[in-house]
Design a protein around this motif. Structure first.
Motif, PDB file in Angstrom:
ATOM      1  N   SER A   1       0.830  -1.203   0.000  1.00  0.00           N
ATOM      2  CA  SER A   1       0.000   0.000   0.000  1.00  0.00           C
ATOM      3  C   SER A   1       0.864   1.251   0.000  1.00  0.00           C
ATOM      4  CB  SER A   1      -0.908   0.017   1.232  1.00  0.00           C
ATOM      5  OG  SER A   1      -0.153   0.205   2.400  1.00  0.00           O
TER       6      SER A   1
ATOM      7  N   ALA B   1      -9.642  10.632   6.310  1.00  0.00           N
ATOM      8  CA  ALA B   1     -10.010   9.238   6.055  1.00  0.00           C
ATOM      9  C   ALA B   1     -10.314   9.026   4.578  1.00  0.00           C
ATOM     10  CB  ALA B   1     -11.204   8.850   6.913  1.00  0.00           C
TER      11      ALA B   1
ATOM     12  N   ALA C   1      -8.048   6.716   1.810  1.00  0.00           N
ATOM     13  CA  ALA C   1      -8.643   5.672   0.971  1.00  0.00           C
ATOM     14  C   ALA C   1      -8.320   5.934  -0.496  1.00  0.00           C
ATOM     15  CB  ALA C   1     -10.151   5.628   1.200  1.00  0.00           C
TER      16      ALA C   1
ATOM     17  N   ALA D   1      -3.837   1.216   3.200  1.00  0.00           N
ATOM     18  CA  ALA D   1      -4.634   0.123   3.766  1.00  0.00           C
ATOM     19  C   ALA D   1      -5.304   0.561   5.061  1.00  0.00           C
ATOM     20  CB  ALA D   1      -3.740  -1.090   4.022  1.00  0.00           C
ATOM     21  N   GLU D   2      -6.463  -0.008   5.327  1.00  0.00           N
ATOM     22  CA  GLU D   2      -7.232   0.381   6.514  1.00  0.00           C
ATOM     23  C   GLU D   2      -6.436   0.202   7.796  1.00  0.00           C
ATOM     24  OE1 GLU D   2     -11.251  -0.799   7.099  1.00  0.00           O
ATOM     25  OE2 GLU D   2     -11.675  -0.932   4.945  1.00  0.00           O
ATOM     26  N   ASN D   3      -5.654  -0.867   7.897  1.00  0.00           N
ATOM     27  CA  ASN D   3      -4.905  -1.121   9.133  1.00  0.00           C
ATOM     28  C   ASN D   3      -3.691  -0.203   9.281  1.00  0.00           C
ATOM     29  OD1 ASN D   3      -3.357  -2.224   7.114  1.00  0.00           O
ATOM     30  ND2 ASN D   3      -2.989  -4.184   8.158  1.00  0.00           N
TER      31      ASN D   3
ATOM     32  N   ARG E   1      -4.082   3.273   8.600  1.00  0.00           N
ATOM     33  CA  ARG E   1      -4.597   4.645   8.598  1.00  0.00           C
ATOM     34  C   ARG E   1      -4.649   5.286   9.987  1.00  0.00           C
ATOM     35  NH1 ARG E   1      -9.852   3.469   4.694  1.00  0.00           N
ATOM     36  NH2 ARG E   1      -8.654   2.560   2.945  1.00  0.00           N
ATOM     37  N   GLU E   2      -4.745   4.496  11.036  1.00  0.00           N
ATOM     38  CA  GLU E   2      -5.002   5.036  12.369  1.00  0.00           C
ATOM     39  C   GLU E   2      -3.980   6.074  12.829  1.00  0.00           C
ATOM     40  OE1 GLU E   2      -6.521   6.216  15.807  1.00  0.00           O
ATOM     41  OE2 GLU E   2      -7.536   5.182  14.160  1.00  0.00           O
TER      42      GLU E   2
END
Length: 293
Positions: free
Chosen positions: A2, A69, A73, A78-80, A82-83
């Motif tokens: 990513s 957010a 995207a 990747a979603e994991n 982004r935090e």
């Protein structure tokens, strides 16, 4: 892989909202460029414009967590992963401690206070006065009374609180503070004899604080460059956050962060510093002024 893999932003040296905003903007720009997305397309996604994306990436605009957010995207993060950046966005939206007194400070100076609170190295040249970080409370109050004769006692107290914040900022253990002043400024201090002596005593002891340095350019020093406007240079430990030069005028201020602009001021700073006395000789000059009071 990513777009964000292996590049989680490190925020250990980043303290305040402004520094976090700058760091977040730098990271968003890196991810956008890496993903090949234009500012126009990114702006369209968040119901904005290319100009808005540019301001976000330069840390000059407030950033909503929802917009970050959506951008992550779009950039293929990747979603994991982004935090950390979402957390940075939340922290960047926090208000600095001085903001409760924001109406006491001209709007063009708000960004400077945010930046100063986060800066690790502060260099300031004041051609006609005393750096605010080196003011005594009594002298600062005398200056405020002189410049705001219509202000009441409570308003003066609030303005004084904001002005003396600079002392707290520059004394933090993590930073260095260097000031260059003209001797002429020390010859026309405001206030009665007691107030003036107290301010000179404060200046005489300025070099006794770790990380703090005061240098004086004596009268008639031919090698000193002519600089008509005071300026302050802010440097941050995080390489991702650019240096900023702050120049304040009567009704507005400039914030310079392009490398070619800051380089010119660093060159001027080096010449001013070279024309000034050493910290030891500067202290001797101030002590001599004290003896004459």
């Amino acid at each position: 892989m990513s777009a964000g893999q292996g590049k989680e932003p490190r925020t250990g040296l980043v303290r305040g909202p402004m520094a976090r905003r700058l760091l977040l903007g730098t990271e968003l720009r890196r991810l956008r460029v890496l993903s090949g997305v234009t500012r126009e397309d990114a702006g369209y996604l968040i119901r904005g414009s290319a100009s808005k994306i540019s301001r976000m990436e330069l840390g000059r605009a407030a950033v909503k967590e929802r917009d970050v957010a959506d951008l992550l995207a779009l950039y293929g993060v990747a979603e994991n992963e982004r935090e950390p950046l979402l957390r940075l966005a939340r922290e960047a939206a926090e208000r600095a401690s001085w903001r409760r007194y924001g109406d006491m400070v001209p709007s063009w100076r708000h960004r400077y206070l945010d930046l100063e609170e986060d800066a690790d190295h502060i260099r300031t040249y004041t051609c006609g006065g005393i750096p605010e970080a080196l003011l005594t409370e009594e002298y600062a109050r005398a200056c405020l009374h002189s410049g705001s004769r219509q202000a009441g006692a409570s308003e003066i107290d609030e303005r004084l609180y904001v002005r003396l914040m600079h002392r707290r900022f520059h004394r933090a253990a993590h930073r260095t503070f260097t000031a260059v002043v003209d001797e002429a400024a020390l010859l026309r201090l405001t206030g009665d004899r007691h107030i003036v002596r107290g301010q000179l005593e404060r200046l005489a002891g300025a070099n006794e604080t770790a990380g703090s340095e005061l240098r004086v350019i004596p009268l008639g020093r031919p090698s000193a460059p002519i600089v008509h406007q005071p300026f302050t240079m802010l440097r941050f430990e995080k390489a991702e956050i650019p240096d900023v030069v702050y120049i304040e005028f009567l009704t507005t201020a400039l914030y310079l962060s392009r490398a070619v602009e800051t380089a010119a001021y660093y060159n001027t700073w080096d010449r001013l510093r070279a024309a000034s006395l050493s910290p030891e000789d500067s202290r001797a000059l101030v002590v001599d002024l004290l003896k004459r009071r």
